[in-house]
Design a protein around this motif. Sequence first.
Motif, mmCIF file in Angstrom:
data_model
loop_
_atom_site.group_PDB
_atom_site.id
_atom_site.type_symbol
_atom_site.label_atom_id
_atom_site.label_comp_id
_atom_site.label_asym_id
_atom_site.label_seq_id
_atom_site.Cartn_x
_atom_site.Cartn_y
_atom_site.Cartn_z
ATOM 1 N N LEU A 39 -16.526 -3.308 -7.253
ATOM 2 C CA LEU A 39 -15.979 -4.642 -7.470
ATOM 3 C C LEU A 39 -16.411 -5.577 -6.347
ATOM 4 C CD1 LEU A 39 -12.346 -3.772 -8.620
ATOM 5 C CD2 LEU A 39 -14.259 -4.465 -10.046
ATOM 6 N N PRO A 40 -16.520 -6.878 -6.618
ATOM 7 C CA PRO A 40 -16.924 -7.823 -5.573
ATOM 8 C C PRO A 40 -15.886 -7.909 -4.460
ATOM 9 C CG PRO A 40 -16.155 -8.989 -7.527
ATOM 10 C CD PRO A 40 -16.258 -7.546 -7.907
ATOM 11 N N HIS A 41 -16.377 -8.153 -3.256
ATOM 12 C CA HIS A 41 -15.485 -8.258 -2.096
ATOM 13 C C HIS A 41 -15.021 -9.715 -1.972
ATOM 14 C CE1 HIS A 41 -16.590 -4.171 -1.031
ATOM 15 N NE2 HIS A 41 -17.871 -4.514 -1.162
ATOM 16 N N VAL A 42 -14.016 -10.070 -2.781
ATOM 17 C CA VAL A 42 -13.551 -11.454 -2.843
ATOM 18 C C VAL A 42 -12.659 -11.803 -1.663
ATOM 19 C CG1 VAL A 42 -12.230 -13.116 -4.208
ATOM 20 C CG2 VAL A 42 -13.720 -11.460 -5.361
ATOM 21 N N PHE A 43 -11.798 -10.868 -1.278
ATOM 22 C CA PHE A 43 -10.791 -11.158 -0.261
ATOM 23 C C PHE A 43 -11.183 -10.542 1.080
ATOM 24 C CE2 PHE A 43 -8.824 -10.696 -4.464
ATOM 25 C CZ PHE A 43 -8.484 -12.029 -4.673
ATOM 26 N N VAL A 44 -10.739 -11.179 2.134
ATOM 27 C CA VAL A 44 -11.132 -10.751 3.479
ATOM 28 C C VAL A 44 -9.911 -10.663 4.389
ATOM 29 C CG1 VAL A 44 -13.450 -11.746 3.298
ATOM 30 C CG2 VAL A 44 -11.579 -13.150 4.170
ATOM 31 N N GLY A 45 -10.113 -10.021 5.530
ATOM 32 C CA GLY A 45 -9.092 -9.979 6.568
ATOM 33 C C GLY A 45 -7.806 -9.302 6.156
ATOM 34 N N SER A 46 -6.709 -9.885 6.586
ATOM 35 C CA SER A 46 -5.389 -9.295 6.344
ATOM 36 C C SER A 46 -5.043 -9.254 4.860
ATOM 37 C CB SER A 46 -4.314 -10.084 7.103
ATOM 38 O OG SER A 46 -4.321 -11.454 6.706
ATOM 39 N N VAL B 230 9.340 0.807 -3.045
ATOM 40 C CA VAL B 230 7.974 0.340 -3.255
ATOM 41 C C VAL B 230 7.925 -1.183 -3.221
ATOM 42 C CG1 VAL B 230 6.071 0.203 -4.911
ATOM 43 C CG2 VAL B 230 7.246 2.370 -4.557
ATOM 44 N N LYS B 231 8.885 -1.814 -3.888
ATOM 45 C CA LYS B 231 8.946 -3.278 -3.882
ATOM 46 C C LYS B 231 9.098 -3.802 -2.458
ATOM 47 C CE LYS B 231 10.971 -3.917 -8.510
ATOM 48 N NZ LYS B 231 12.175 -4.374 -9.243
ATOM 49 N N SER B 232 9.946 -3.148 -1.674
ATOM 50 C CA SER B 232 10.173 -3.573 -0.294
ATOM 51 C C SER B 232 8.904 -3.414 0.536
ATOM 52 C CB SER B 232 11.310 -2.746 0.308
ATOM 53 O OG SER B 232 11.519 -3.091 1.653
ATOM 54 N N HIS B 233 8.187 -2.312 0.298
ATOM 55 C CA HIS B 233 6.934 -2.055 1.017
ATOM 56 C C HIS B 233 5.889 -3.120 0.684
ATOM 57 C CE1 HIS B 233 3.658 0.196 2.842
ATOM 58 N NE2 HIS B 233 2.990 0.146 1.687
ATOM 59 N N ILE B 234 5.778 -3.442 -0.605
ATOM 60 C CA ILE B 234 4.816 -4.461 -1.047
ATOM 61 C C ILE B 234 5.166 -5.825 -0.476
ATOM 62 C CG2 ILE B 234 3.984 -5.741 -3.070
ATOM 63 C CD1 ILE B 234 4.186 -3.128 -4.667
ATOM 64 N N ASN B 235 6.433 -6.199 -0.555
ATOM 65 C CA ASN B 235 6.867 -7.514 -0.064
ATOM 66 C C ASN B 235 6.657 -7.667 1.431
ATOM 67 O OD1 ASN B 235 7.687 -8.696 -2.498
ATOM 68 N ND2 ASN B 235 9.672 -7.663 -2.441
ATOM 69 N N ALA B 236 6.747 -6.553 2.165
ATOM 70 C CA ALA B 236 6.543 -6.613 3.616
ATOM 71 C C ALA B 236 5.098 -6.994 3.931
ATOM 72 C CB ALA B 236 6.889 -5.262 4.245
ATOM 73 N N HIS B 237 4.148 -6.406 3.193
ATOM 74 C CA HIS B 237 2.735 -6.735 3.401
ATOM 75 C C HIS B 237 2.445 -8.186 3.015
ATOM 76 C CE1 HIS B 237 1.111 -2.865 4.579
ATOM 77 N NE2 HIS B 237 1.781 -2.261 3.596
ATOM 78 N N ILE B 238 3.043 -8.632 1.924
ATOM 79 C CA ILE B 238 2.829 -10.018 1.480
ATOM 80 C C ILE B 238 3.382 -10.996 2.508
ATOM 81 C CG2 ILE B 238 3.297 -11.717 -0.329
ATOM 82 C CD1 ILE B 238 3.594 -9.370 -2.285
ATOM 83 N N ALA B 239 4.600 -10.705 2.986
ATOM 84 C CA ALA B 239 5.252 -11.588 3.958
ATOM 85 C C ALA B 239 4.443 -11.689 5.243
ATOM 86 C CB ALA B 239 6.665 -11.082 4.251
ATOM 87 N N ASP B 240 3.839 -10.593 5.670
ATOM 88 C CA ASP B 240 3.016 -10.612 6.891
ATOM 89 C C ASP B 240 1.822 -11.550 6.715
ATOM 90 O OD1 ASP B 240 4.691 -8.830 8.135
ATOM 91 O OD2 ASP B 240 3.474 -7.052 7.700
ATOM 92 N N CYS B 241 1.182 -11.498 5.531
ATOM 93 C CA CYS B 241 0.032 -12.374 5.267
ATOM 94 C C CYS B 241 0.460 -13.837 5.198
ATOM 95 C CB CYS B 241 -0.642 -11.973 3.958
ATOM 96 S SG CYS B 241 -1.666 -10.505 4.082
ATOM 97 N N GLU B 242 1.563 -14.097 4.535
ATOM 98 C CA GLU B 242 2.046 -15.478 4.411
ATOM 99 C C GLU B 242 2.366 -16.066 5.783
ATOM 100 O OE1 GLU B 242 4.116 -15.749 0.009
ATOM 101 O OE2 GLU B 242 5.275 -14.817 1.631
ATOM 102 N N LYS B 243 2.926 -15.229 6.650
ATOM 103 C CA LYS B 243 3.262 -15.704 7.990
ATOM 104 C C LYS B 243 2.005 -15.969 8.808
ATOM 105 C CE LYS B 243 6.071 -14.536 12.045
ATOM 106 N NZ LYS B 243 6.985 -13.533 12.649
ATOM 107 N N GLU B 244 1.037 -15.042 8.701
ATOM 108 C CA GLU B 244 -0.202 -15.176 9.469
ATOM 109 C C GLU B 244 -1.025 -16.380 9.024
ATOM 110 O OE1 GLU B 244 -4.460 -12.836 9.951
ATOM 111 O OE2 GLU B 244 -2.690 -11.681 9.400
#
Length: 719
Positions: free
Chosen positions: A169-176, A221-235
């Motif tokens: 698949l194409p590498h669309v997303f980068v970084g965090s 699982v939902k909590s784990h996923i939301n933690a990763h999303i929240a870290d990106c949104e903050k960064e």
Amino acid sequence: MEMKIALAGNPNCGKTTLFNDLTGSNQYVGNWPGVTVEKKEGRLKGHKDVIIQDLPGIYSLSPYTMEEVVTRNYLVNEKPDVVLNIVDGTNIERNLYLTTQLVEIGLPVVVAINMMDIVRKNGDSIDIKKLGKELGCRVIEISALKGDATKEAAELCIAVANEKNDRELPHVFVGSVEHAIAHIEESLEGMVDKSEQRWFAIKAFERDEKALEGLDLSESVKSHINAHIADCEKELDDDAESIITNQRYNYITELVKKTVRKGKAAGSLTTSDKIDRIVTNRFLALPIFAAIMFLVYYVSVTTVGSFLTDWTNDTLFGEWIQPAVQTFLENAGAAEWVVSLVVDGIIGGLAAPIGFVPQMAVVFLFLSFLEDCGYMARVAFIMDRAFRKFGLSGKSFIPFLISSGCGVPGIMATRTIESEKDRRMTMITTTMIPCGAKLPVIAAIAGFIMGGAWWMAPACYFGGIAVVIIYCIILKKTRFFAGDPIPFVMELPQYHMPALKGVLLHVWERVWAFMKKAGTILFVCCAVMWFLASFGFADGTFGLVESKDSILAAIGGFLAPIFAPLGFGSWQTVSATLSGFVAKEGLVSTMSLLSSIGEEVEEYTAAYHAAYMAFFPTTMAAVSYLMFNLFDSPCLAAISTMAKEIGGRKYFWFAILFQNVGAYVVTLIIYQLVGLAVGQVAFSAWTVVAGVLLLGVLYLLFRRDPNKKKAPVLKASGI
């Protein structure tokens, strides 16, 4: 075993042209299960086991519109064997946004870069090998309009579907963001197929609840996923959905730099840009549109279309078909009533509306050309400026445009309008635009009463738009339809010369739809109307009677006083109006049945004029009759479609009441006041009523909007 190829792409990318080219006449049109979004599929020419599925035109796979939901559900749940993504090569950067989403779903994808003839004409070039390598799929250049490499694209889809090879698949997303998506993919292992893991992970990152409805995610699982999303949104200091969108466009921008070479310097104007400077000019756009539509109707109704219609009515039916059938039945010993039913009732009734098919075909030919060349997309953009002032966006003009062919698809086209209030208001008003079925009525009044006045047809078209605007202003000031119009975003295709095959196919589809209606609904309508107009009670017995003593005369006579203030209070005109509620073409059929039209006549124009004038004492009465039947509720097919689309009985019955009462009020005002001014209507109590109603309409039109928020008043601080 059957193979399914799904066509996906942006609106105006040439998807429908490609679909028509690949399937020819092997097409089937219906609705998707449970929704009213049109479903088109057909079999690939030369391959009976390959089905081409034409998906609705969309800009993304986000669940914002019904089309996006339908397309996404089909791709994710039905899993076609391969997706053929059509990309407009003249606007490749915008189109690749959908492409990056399609390749993530996990299905084999072939990208067809369309409109390559225009791309090359502009001096541009696309490195399809590098583009395919970057996207992780096969890419082919085509021109659906000219039929270049379209068959090869379908063959490539068949080959790719049979390969079933894993692809990167194409590498669309980068970084965090890529880091977070990779972690979410791990969390979803075992819950979805491996090929779909990436897509579901991205949707989870976007917090797309509809995509995750079928997944039974635990709270941990939902909590784990939301933690990763929240870290990106903050960064990144942005919401998850915007982060994904921005990184997609960043990737696409870099991809286009690598693979697309522009032949002209940046900022130089293309041929389309130069044309748009004139046809979309703030001051010239509307006059140009008006002039084009007047020319379309002038040629269709007065010149070419008129000649063909005269021949159809005079020669084909008047001299050939009806006399031949009558002679055959009489020689066969058929009863008098059978001869009357077949010759006068059915053939005579059908002959009147069918006689106008040539005029309809010419109108549809011009409109199809304007649509396919790209001009009508500009008209929607132009009308957005005007409609926005009246509470609607340019998206509402698209249903109005489609309704000029038929009200049924016009009503269905409102599904692209996101605002439910705007959608309902458009649905209620879109059938005010004269459709193909109303054209015979317009032509009959203009040709037989007004001596072939060519300007009647375009006047009715623009009159319909004027009534729509008035209705929308009034409705927008009620709490049921209040609110700001939604933004209008539309891709404007490059101007191009339409393919003759595609234009003729569009014309044939519309004309054939009318002919099918004539062969079914109108056939039954003519037979029923003949029975009601031929049978009744006389001398205490029931049987064949003079039309004035018929059942139809009794029904029409009972209702006639209601329409008398509008100038057409005879039982014949009222009876014809009743048949118009079944099918608008039935107006002409019934009037033909109840008059001398259809009989052999020496002087065509004079005889037709005399026959119609028997119904209408003045020209103003004929115009009044035409106006009411243009603006009242549409045919049964359109009413049925509106009932399914509008979302609730109260809205449906409000629409029916509003359409018919509105038509009555508008017609009464015009007939009484304009008729009085031109000396064709005498002053009466109804003239006073019309004046009061006019004042009421003007009040509703110009009153301050009670739902509009007032700007806050700032008080002086005392300094």
